[in-house]
Design a protein around this motif. Sequence first.
Motif, PDB file in Angstrom:
ATOM      1  N   LEU A   1       1.070  -1.254  -0.037  1.00 16.06           N
ATOM      2  CA  LEU A   1      -0.192  -0.019   0.032  1.00 16.06           C
ATOM      3  C   LEU A   1       0.574   1.654  -0.510  1.00 16.06           C
ATOM      4  O   LEU A   1       1.613   1.789   0.880  1.00 16.06           O
ATOM      5  CB  LEU A   1      -1.248   0.170   1.056  1.00 16.06           C
ATOM      6  CG  LEU A   1      -2.696   0.822   1.334  1.00 16.06           C
ATOM      7  CD1 LEU A   1      -3.121   0.264  -0.069  1.00 16.06           C
ATOM      8  CD2 LEU A   1      -3.007  -0.040   2.457  1.00 16.06           C
ATOM      9  N   PRO A   2       1.010   2.137  -1.209  1.00 15.98           N
ATOM     10  CA  PRO A   2       2.033   3.182  -1.708  1.00 15.98           C
ATOM     11  C   PRO A   2       1.763   4.249  -0.460  1.00 15.98           C
ATOM     12  O   PRO A   2       0.357   4.471   0.395  1.00 15.98           O
ATOM     13  CB  PRO A   2       1.983   3.446  -2.611  1.00 15.98           C
ATOM     14  CG  PRO A   2       0.674   2.812  -3.632  1.00 15.98           C
ATOM     15  CD  PRO A   2       0.398   1.876  -2.159  1.00 15.98           C
ATOM     16  N   SER A   3       2.698   4.918  -0.124  1.00 16.87           N
ATOM     17  CA  SER A   3       2.417   5.838   1.421  1.00 16.87           C
ATOM     18  C   SER A   3       1.964   7.407   1.072  1.00 16.87           C
ATOM     19  O   SER A   3       1.710   8.178   1.798  1.00 16.87           O
ATOM     20  CB  SER A   3       3.705   6.159   1.777  1.00 16.87           C
ATOM     21  OG  SER A   3       4.369   5.597   3.095  1.00 16.87           O
ATOM     22  N   GLN A   4       1.792   7.469  -1.002  1.00 18.99           N
ATOM     23  CA  GLN A   4       1.395   9.050  -1.004  1.00 18.99           C
ATOM     24  C   GLN A   4      -0.201   9.777  -0.855  1.00 18.99           C
ATOM     25  O   GLN A   4       0.017  10.626  -0.639  1.00 18.99           O
ATOM     26  CB  GLN A   4       1.546   9.226  -2.624  1.00 18.99           C
ATOM     27  CG  GLN A   4       3.055   9.059  -3.025  1.00 18.99           C
ATOM     28  CD  GLN A   4       3.313   7.742  -3.231  1.00 18.99           C
ATOM     29  OE1 GLN A   4       3.155   6.677  -3.032  1.00 18.99           O
ATOM     30  NE2 GLN A   4       4.054   7.317  -4.492  1.00 18.99           N
ATOM     31  N   SER A   5      -0.472   8.721  -0.342  1.00 18.08           N
ATOM     32  CA  SER A   5      -2.173   9.292  -0.489  1.00 18.08           C
ATOM     33  C   SER A   5      -2.456   9.973   1.216  1.00 18.08           C
ATOM     34  O   SER A   5      -3.510  10.687   1.617  1.00 18.08           O
ATOM     35  CB  SER A   5      -3.236   7.862   0.112  1.00 18.08           C
ATOM     36  OG  SER A   5      -2.820   7.120   1.051  1.00 18.08           O
TER      37      SER A   5
ATOM     38  N   GLN B   1      -2.113  13.447   0.328  1.00 22.37           N
ATOM     39  CA  GLN B   1      -2.588  13.707  -0.580  1.00 22.37           C
ATOM     40  C   GLN B   1      -3.794  13.848   0.216  1.00 22.37           C
ATOM     41  O   GLN B   1      -4.170  14.939   0.064  1.00 22.37           O
ATOM     42  CB  GLN B   1      -2.749  12.770  -1.357  1.00 22.37           C
ATOM     43  CG  GLN B   1      -3.724  12.992  -2.473  1.00 22.37           C
ATOM     44  CD  GLN B   1      -4.974  12.070  -2.918  1.00 22.37           C
ATOM     45  OE1 GLN B   1      -4.801  11.458  -2.427  1.00 22.37           O
ATOM     46  NE2 GLN B   1      -5.471  12.924  -4.447  1.00 22.37           N
TER      47      GLN B   1
ATOM     48  N   SER C   1      -8.794   8.385   1.901  1.00 21.33           N
ATOM     49  CA  SER C   1      -9.139   8.083   0.224  1.00 21.33           C
ATOM     50  C   SER C   1      -8.402   6.720   0.688  1.00 21.33           C
ATOM     51  O   SER C   1      -8.906   6.091  -0.819  1.00 21.33           O
ATOM     52  CB  SER C   1      -8.447   9.106  -0.838  1.00 21.33           C
ATOM     53  OG  SER C   1      -7.091   9.309   0.092  1.00 21.33           O
ATOM     54  N   MET C   2      -8.595   6.566   1.127  1.00 21.46           N
ATOM     55  CA  MET C   2      -8.141   4.710   1.096  1.00 21.46           C
ATOM     56  C   MET C   2      -8.610   3.871   2.523  1.00 21.46           C
ATOM     57  O   MET C   2      -8.037   3.260   2.541  1.00 21.46           O
ATOM     58  CB  MET C   2      -5.848   4.661   1.347  1.00 21.46           C
ATOM     59  CG  MET C   2      -5.647   4.129   0.508  1.00 21.46           C
ATOM     60  SD  MET C   2      -3.736   3.401   0.399  1.00 21.46           S
ATOM     61  CE  MET C   2      -3.626   4.290   2.260  1.00 21.46           C
TER      62      MET C   2
END
Lengths: 853, 215
Positions: free
Chosen positions: B46-50, B53, B189-190
């Motif tokens: 699960l990528p960290s960018q969210s 954001q 958002s996740m």
Amino acid sequence: MSPSAKVLRGIQRLNRTRPPRPRPDAGEQARVRARVWPALSREQAQEQWNDWFSRQGWTPFPFQTDAWQAFEAGRSGLVAVPTGSGKTYAAVGGPLLNLISRSMRGLDPGLTLLYITPLKALARDIAQAIQRPLDDLGWPIAVDLRTGDTSPAARRKFKEQLPHVLVTTPESLAILLTDQGWEARMQGVQAVVLDEWHELMGTKRGSLLELTLARLRSIAKEVRVWALSATIANLEEAASVAVGSGHHAEIICADLPRQIRLHCLLPESVQRCPWFGYSGLHLLPEVLTQIDVTRSTLLFTNTRSHAERWFQAILEAKPEWSYLMALHHGSLDQDERQRVEAGIKSGSLRLVVATSSLDLGVDFPPVENVIQIGSAKSITRAIQRAGRAFHRPGEATLVQLCPTNVMEILEASALREGMQDGVMEERIAPAKPLDVLVQCLLNASFNEGFDPADLFRQIRSARSFRTVTNEEFSWALEFIRSGGALASYPEFRKVEVVGGRYRFVSAEASRRHKMNIGTILSDSGVTVQVRGGARLGLIDEMFIAKLRPGDVIQFGGRTVEFLQMRDMTAYVKPARRRRPVAAVWSGTILPLSVQLSAYLRREVDRLRQAVEGAAPPSPEIHALLPIARVQSSRSRIPSAAQQLIERCRTAEGHHLFVYTWEGWSVNEGLGHLAAYRLSQLRPNTIAVSATNYGFELLSTEPLGSELEIRRALTLLEGLEEDIHASQNFPELAKRAFREIARVAGLVYQGTPSARKTARHLQMSASLLFDVFRQYEPSHPLLAQAFREVSEQQLQIDRLRGLMRRMDEQELLIVPIARLTPFAFPLYVERIKSRLSTEQLEQRVARLQREVFR
Amino acid sequence: MRLTVCGEQFELLPERALFWPSRRLLVVADCHLGKAETFQQQGFWLPSQSRQQDLSRLSALATRVGAEEVLFLGDLVHALSGVTEAVVAEFAQWLREFDGSVRIVLGNHDAGLAKRWPEEWRRAALCERVDIERFRFQHHLGGGQGEAGLFYWVGHVHPMIRLERGPDRLRLPAFVIGSFRGLLPAFSSMSGGYDVSPPAEERVFVIGEGQVYEV
């Protein structure tokens, strides 16, 4: 009392006591027995083995002796033979003879033969079949089984010692290769038998098995692989996928020509046959006349739901058969399925309603009567089901087909033609699926882990993975170690590199992966259990979500009332009320195979000729004449050189009906493609619905000129871009990604009990799909999802072929004033999602009366 | 979407948040910061960018509506183990940049963190619940009716609504407003969600394509 009624009563009395459960763990006895290996030479062993065959009243078939010799000569290969013809002994004879004569030295040879079956339900039967000659001959060979149902105690035992012969599934084999020290226990494996290989090969289960076998081959240097397969079109490819690249594969074909006679049950008046529908229950009276309970009958349906409905309908019509009949499908509890299989074998059950769950293996004697409800949609599948039927030498095997709608009558005629021409479908192994590759890497990361150079070599020795590139392999390595290079995964911990070997970072990480091994998408199933009683099986989560307490459903042949949901279990109690709702499982409709499609188009042409006065070439075409006349008076029946399109305008909008007879997935793809292209020309809202025979476009604005429609349907230029841009593509890719995420270990599955404690690790695959698309759009696993949709689901090559064909055909765009028999199923397909099954059937009947007037 | 609840005007925002204009109060539920990190530690992708954001989305939203106070309605973080240095630093940064008051109602996911509250986050006031006039803001309202005379704004459920119209099948985050409580969608958002099927007397507002619609 009539004699037959007397017989019936007697049988009913006998059946009140359930048939005995199969003896558990037959191998155990052999194992505890003191191992005194007889001093037998290969010739002596062969003699004893042949004697045992004669005592059973059998003479070995040539394909059996050929297989034994080929094994002895050290070769690998494939035996192509119909189910139930003695293939098990063909495959195990060589290895057993070799084992008994080789072990004279008095040393325990350890695991020698691995027998891999796709269905765990078959494992016990196979183990018993292997055990029988060993017991009779006093050969001290230990046989055991290891499947998902094996007890934890037995699993622990296998970590210490393995039997000489182990019957297992592809997934259980992969798990055995995670045990500490498996290499030492398996290095003596001489033979691997792949049963029902045609079922495994076209799937990701087969891909994973290829990789597991590649790893096994690197340890067991002398192993010979033998696949058992039904006859399919590409046997050579199947054989070479089974044995691995760089190995020679011998093909042995059983010379057992079987003639199959297909008889289509026709209603007295074709007007009684619905123009749309899948259940076929309108032919219940005709089907009942074909069932004689003093003989054995198998009734195959295409879906679990129809099996339930047919079982119930027959029970209502013939309550006196209740003790003689049973239901068998993949969602029933294992105990119940085993009881049914035992009942078929002992002869106490005379009528079994089944789905493809009974297609495979089960070593029961052939039944006297096979009835197939609905077209099997593939010639190979039809032949396979026919293989269940008893056949007398020199006589043809009879299969009765009950068409569920008008078009299936024509399909029956096409199936017969295809069978007569000896046509068969192919099974294509998926080409190097990356999700399976990732899982293989993880499966090899247990204990001391793997050396990447070694594993790369092993992976490339699997035929479907022989083209894996350095880049692809490096990506997969990096993926399991750091999470991937593109997006940020600062905390990622799964596999680490120690001394050049890749292995799990912790026991917890490896334990969690172990639960994820395999490629079978576990049904989001809910257990159905009688309150304070037996488990009945699994039911679809989406179906149960719509039920309210008090609703009466039909499940496993019983009528039960839904009480409540608790802890992933639906509790029910027996109900008496009639008119229950049959349980429904989500699943896809079987698409027509390429080969059958071609025959079906030919039958359409022959139907046209018959309407124009030619003698009907088959009873089905004769029966269809009244409907064909309606079709040709309201529209046309196309010749082979023509493409028929019907258009009309109703209060709903502008309809366009396109008939390709090319299978629903291709039709759906072409429908969405055309809808996208036409809506690019001018703004429009277009709904698409598809069946196996064609598709319908329904739009608010006029759809366009004849030329525009032709271009939308046949223009090959920009095909892939337009498909990717069409409306349903992301939705399909999302669905494909669900399986990929599961196989590659992207989502946590675990067991229901573990799931509760690990709720904070739950992530739905569809959310993950969105996250990846946003932050790592070039992710190779996303790319795979898109590729799988175009290649496997939309079958882009087949779609291209269809578009080329349409381009060469004369386009007949016929305006119609009233719905035609061809258009009717497409029209109903679109409205059916709004209606329940019962409502739908009434509505169809009414519409049909209106249309026929 | 403006809505009057117990005589007070509220705004249901498509950013999956609630705004109370007369108080200039912005309410967000279920941010689940550090969710990606929690997954990564256990070996899931699960990528960290969210997170960045989500936080910048929150800043933009606070500016857009002119919020003077932000109230986090529980489950600010996903799990204690996922609250890494980067997570602490980024939320601390957000706290420095937002010049209004901040109150954080604790949710079930915050339980571990409450005992080891990061020094850098001290600016925010922690509370079990917040009462303003006859409105009570808390993370979760079990199955009960709550205290009579109060209206509850709660999170926790991550409500989603399934809509089926012909071939269209949609699953959308939603606000579900009843007579004594309003359910907020998750801000993260996740976060996935749970399908709810509210009784007919409750009002349902779904969020689709940057708009709030009543269904």
